[in-house]
Design an enzyme around this catalytic site. Structure first.
Site, mmCIF file in Angstrom:
data_model
loop_
_atom_site.group_PDB
_atom_site.id
_atom_site.type_symbol
_atom_site.label_atom_id
_atom_site.label_comp_id
_atom_site.label_asym_id
_atom_site.label_seq_id
_atom_site.Cartn_x
_atom_site.Cartn_y
_atom_site.Cartn_z
ATOM 1 N N GLU A 60 0.808 -1.221 0.000
ATOM 2 C CA GLU A 60 0.000 0.000 0.000
ATOM 3 C C GLU A 60 0.839 1.268 0.000
ATOM 4 O OE1 GLU A 60 -2.794 -3.194 1.025
ATOM 5 O OE2 GLU A 60 -0.746 -2.690 1.673
ATOM 6 N N HIS A 129 -10.313 -5.662 10.218
ATOM 7 C CA HIS A 129 -11.096 -5.402 9.020
ATOM 8 C C HIS A 129 -12.362 -4.610 9.338
ATOM 9 C CE1 HIS A 129 -8.407 -8.483 7.535
ATOM 10 N NE2 HIS A 129 -8.874 -8.339 6.306
#
Length: 327
Positions: A60, A129
């Site tokens: 990322e 998450h």
């Protein structure tokens, strides 16, 4: 008008903007041949090729830095975070680079980029998450933060975000992707800095955003049966806040409840309340109430997970408590 799923509304927005402007491209993990983790980019690589729908490594910080550099040269990257929580790995690139380069370059560079993807508390996705990153980034100068909540505003807002010359964090809730709504066949855009008055009322102003808009509207059905008349505002723009809309409502109702999925400490609600107290304190007939998630990592267990976030029955109770308060 055509009935459209939330994720397809987002796909339509990206498709239309890629067709309109060859500088627009998408990058992220599995956005190409797989079509994105929630199929927002499904089959776009067939239409635009692998260089405009770019599958990236699991890195990322690297591909976010690449996108910032691309934006500096005039391209318009759209980053998809497979899960927005993963973008914490790119916090430096988003805050120090994307957020600040237009200022630190003396205006020589624009950073027209969108960072979008699924976030929020899903169903048993576990703590890592179930992030609500809007609270992490709200203090970063130079960023615009938008939270869509319906297929209609998702499409109109994303098109506007792609055309904006500043970095936009675009939050989509993981549990909203299968919502359906009739969308206009003609093109439309929505402003990135405006809240939406979802329901007009006179008793109390309820400020909310993202998935909590739907929890609030569920609570409103019960409240209406009990004779209450709440005004519901979807903030949509979390940075900057639309205080024209917020202020007009508070001057009418004089009571405010903030409903959010973010954690209580340093959440969006904390900033909203501080701003209301700064600007509109004399309009309040009662202290602002805040309904937020608990300050704990989101449990995997479904029953415990439900207990950590705001439920419609809590909103009903809060309105009853607020309206019962007397000056």
């Amino acid at each position: 008008m055509a009935e459209t799923l939330f994720f397809n509304a987002l796909r339509e927005a990206i498709d239309e903007e890629m067709a309109r402007d060859s500088n627009v491209f998408v990058l992220g993990e599995d956005v190409g041949h797989y079509g994105g983790s929630y199929k927002v980019t499904k089959d776009l690589y067939k239409k635009y090729g692998d260089l405009r729908v770019l599958d990236t490594p699991i890195a990322e910080n690297s591909f976010t830095g690449l996108a910032v550099g691309a934006a500096m040269t005039g391209l318009r990257p759209i980053i998809e975070g497979m899960n927005m929580g993963f973008l914490l790995l790119a916090f430096n690139q988003i805050s120090n680079n994307a957020g600040m380069l237009r200022y630190t370059s003396g205006g020589n560079f624009k950073i027209p980029m969108v960072i979008r993807g699924p976030g929020g508390v899903g169903r048993q996705l576990g703590a890592e998450h179930s992030q609500r990153l809007e609270t992490y980034f709200q203090a970063v100068p130079g960023l615009k933060i938008v939270a869509c909540s319906t297929p209609y505003n998702a499409k109109g807002l994303l098109k506007s975000a792609i055309r904006d010359d500043n970095p936009v964090l675009f939050f989509e809730h993981v549990l909203l992707y299968n919502l359906k709504e009739d969308l206009p066949s003609e093109e439309y855009l929505l402003p990135l800095d405006k809240a939406e008055v979802v329901r007009r009322g006179k008793d109390v102003t309820i400020l909310t955003y993202s998935r909590m808009r739907h929890h609030v509207l569920q609570a409103v059905k019960t409240l209406e049966k009990k004779g209450y008349d709440p005004e519901v505002i979807d903030l949509i723009s979390l940075k900057p806040l639309d205080f024209d809309t917020i202020g007009a409502s508070i001057r009418k109702t004089h009571r405010v409840i903030v409903v959010e999925e973010a954690m209580r400490t340093a959440g969006i609600g904390a900033e909203v309340i501080a701003s209301i107290n700064d600007r509109l304190f004399d309009e309040l007939d009662a202290p602002v109430l805040r309904l937020s998630s608990q300050d704990i990592p989101t449990p995997y267990n479904g029953n415990l997970e439900r207990l950590t976030i705001v439920q419609p029955e809590q909103i009903v109770e809060a309105v009853e408590k607020m309206v019962a308060m007397r000056v």
